[in-house]
Design a protein around this motif. Structure first.
Motif, PDB file in Angstrom:
ATOM      1  N   GLU A 161       0.820  -1.214   0.000  1.00 38.20           N
ATOM      2  CA  GLU A 161       0.000   0.000   0.000  1.00 38.20           C
ATOM      3  C   GLU A 161       0.852   1.262   0.000  1.00 38.20           C
ATOM      4  N   SER A 162       2.068   1.166   0.526  1.00 34.90           N
ATOM      5  CA  SER A 162       2.909   2.361   0.682  1.00 34.90           C
ATOM      6  C   SER A 162       3.383   2.942  -0.645  1.00 34.90           C
ATOM      7  N   ILE A 163       3.260   2.176  -1.734  1.00 39.08           N
ATOM      8  CA  ILE A 163       3.705   2.688  -3.035  1.00 39.08           C
ATOM      9  C   ILE A 163       2.550   3.337  -3.806  1.00 39.08           C
ATOM     10  N   LYS A 164       1.394   3.417  -3.175  1.00 43.68           N
ATOM     11  CA  LYS A 164       0.230   4.012  -3.826  1.00 43.68           C
ATOM     12  C   LYS A 164      -0.080   5.369  -3.207  1.00 43.68           C
ATOM     13  N   ASN A 165      -0.807   6.189  -3.962  1.00 40.61           N
ATOM     14  CA  ASN A 165      -1.303   7.438  -3.390  1.00 40.61           C
ATOM     15  C   ASN A 165      -2.547   7.122  -2.576  1.00 40.61           C
ATOM     16  N   ASN A 166      -2.450   7.256  -1.271  1.00 47.27           N
ATOM     17  CA  ASN A 166      -3.584   6.911  -0.423  1.00 47.27           C
ATOM     18  C   ASN A 166      -3.404   7.514   0.959  1.00 47.27           C
ATOM     19  N   LYS A 187     -10.945   6.758   7.661  1.00 45.51           N
ATOM     20  CA  LYS A 187     -10.588   6.857   6.243  1.00 45.51           C
ATOM     21  C   LYS A 187      -9.866   5.562   5.879  1.00 45.51           C
ATOM     22  N   GLY A 188     -10.650   4.623   5.332  1.00 43.94           N
ATOM     23  CA  GLY A 188     -10.096   3.319   5.034  1.00 43.94           C
ATOM     24  C   GLY A 188      -9.552   3.216   3.622  1.00 43.94           C
ATOM     25  N   ILE A 189      -8.760   2.167   3.406  1.00 39.94           N
ATOM     26  CA  ILE A 189      -8.304   1.830   2.059  1.00 39.94           C
ATOM     27  C   ILE A 189      -8.791   0.399   1.813  1.00 39.94           C
ATOM     28  N   PHE A 222      -1.709   7.017   8.238  1.00 33.45           N
ATOM     29  CA  PHE A 222      -0.603   6.716   7.331  1.00 33.45           C
ATOM     30  C   PHE A 222      -0.869   7.489   6.047  1.00 33.45           C
ATOM     31  N   ASN A 223       0.081   8.308   5.675  1.00 32.84           N
ATOM     32  CA  ASN A 223      -0.076   9.117   4.462  1.00 32.84           C
ATOM     33  C   ASN A 223       0.801   8.519   3.373  1.00 32.84           C
ATOM     34  N   PHE A 224       0.183   7.712   2.523  1.00 29.92           N
ATOM     35  CA  PHE A 224       0.922   7.096   1.420  1.00 29.92           C
ATOM     36  C   PHE A 224       0.900   8.043   0.228  1.00 29.92           C
ATOM     37  N   PHE A 225       2.033   8.315  -0.326  1.00 27.70           N
ATOM     38  CA  PHE A 225       2.093   9.184  -1.493  1.00 27.70           C
ATOM     39  C   PHE A 225       3.278   8.774  -2.353  1.00 27.70           C
TER      40      PHE A 225
END
Length: 267
Positions: A161-166, A187-189, A222-225
């Motif tokens: 998930e960390s390689i996605k914008n989320n 705020k789920g993914i 967690f701010n994935f970007f």
């Protein structure tokens, strides 16, 4: 002679445990001055820096980074730093070996008495009265790893998930008796990530200590970007250049020119 040696050993043992016991707990930075007594300049990077030390046994935690330490007389040593320390009234006074500054720390309770504006906000969450954590009021995480690193390592799909914008966000209550309850994913993914987070969170419960002794509300995100996306647009480049020029003036104590650049950003 043997009796004398035993007495000396006992003395140093009592001294060590007395110092260690007094150090134990959270200390919040309240003031920094130069060793000659003058105050830091407002543009000095550490002027408004938040620094917190937590001492527990033979470990020191600084802003979530935990290290082994040794304690001898008035010196705290790790593999990375040496800190001279002493106690003055309510203050823990620290000087880093080779530094030209003196750091004054207060225990959490004393810090809040001096700065009541940092008292936690009381709200209603899931029909329960709770206090919202902040930089001062928050639980201790008694583990070599930080709370966030522990969660990351116990969420199997975190790397994917960390390689996605989320963006992920969850809220939960840590009760006065150190139990996790009312986990809400705000705020789920993907659903499997949300479930893995809950499992990792409950696994962390045994390491969480609520020293506030009242139910507290904690938000974990967690701010994935996509890193290294860069500054692409013309406007972004202009803003970046103005900011950088203003920062250089500020660090050189040229506040007049720094102000001009800040005003340009506000137009």
């Amino acid at each position: 002679m043997k009796t004398f040696i035993n007495i000396v050993c006992l003395f140093f043992s009592v001294f060590y445990f007395s110092q260690s016991d007094r150090l134990k707990g959270n200390w919040i930075l309240d003031d920094i001055v130069y060793t000659n007594g003058t105050q830091l300049e407002i543009n000095q990077p550490q002027f408004s820096k938040f620094i917190e030390y937590n001492f527990n046994g033979n470990r020191i935690k600084s802003n979530s980074q935990s290290f082994k330490m040794t304690l001898s007389e008035n010196l705290i040593s790790t593999n990375f730093i040496k800190l001279n320390f002493k106690f003055e009234n309510d203050y823990l006074v620290i000087t880093e070996v080779g530094d030209d500054k003196i750091y004054y720390f207060l225990k959490n309770k004393t810090y809040l008495e001096k700065h009541p504006e940092f008292q936690p906000q009381k709200i209603n969450f899931e029909n329960k009265e709770v206090f919202v954590v902040n930089e001062i009021i928050k639980p201790d995480f008694i583990n070599e790893k930080s709370f966030e690193i522990f969660l990351r390592e116990n969420i199997p799909s975190f790397s994917n998930e960390s390689i996605k914008n989320n963006y992920f966000e969850a809220k939960f209550i840590l009760t006065a008796n150190n139990k996790i309850s009312n986990i809400i994913i705000t705020k789920g993914i993907p659903e499997n990530f949300d479930n893995e987070f809950k499992t990792a969170l409950l696994k962390s419960e045994k390491y969480l200590i609520n020293n506030f002794h009242k139910d507290i509300l904690i938000t974990q995100s967690f701010n994935f970007f996509k890193m290294f996306a860069g500054i692409n647009s013309k406007n972004e480049r202009i803003i970046s250049n103005i900011y950088e020029k203003g920062r250089v003036f500020y660090e050189k104590n040229d506040f007049e020119n720094a102000k001009k650049h800040i005003l340009r950003l506000m137009k």
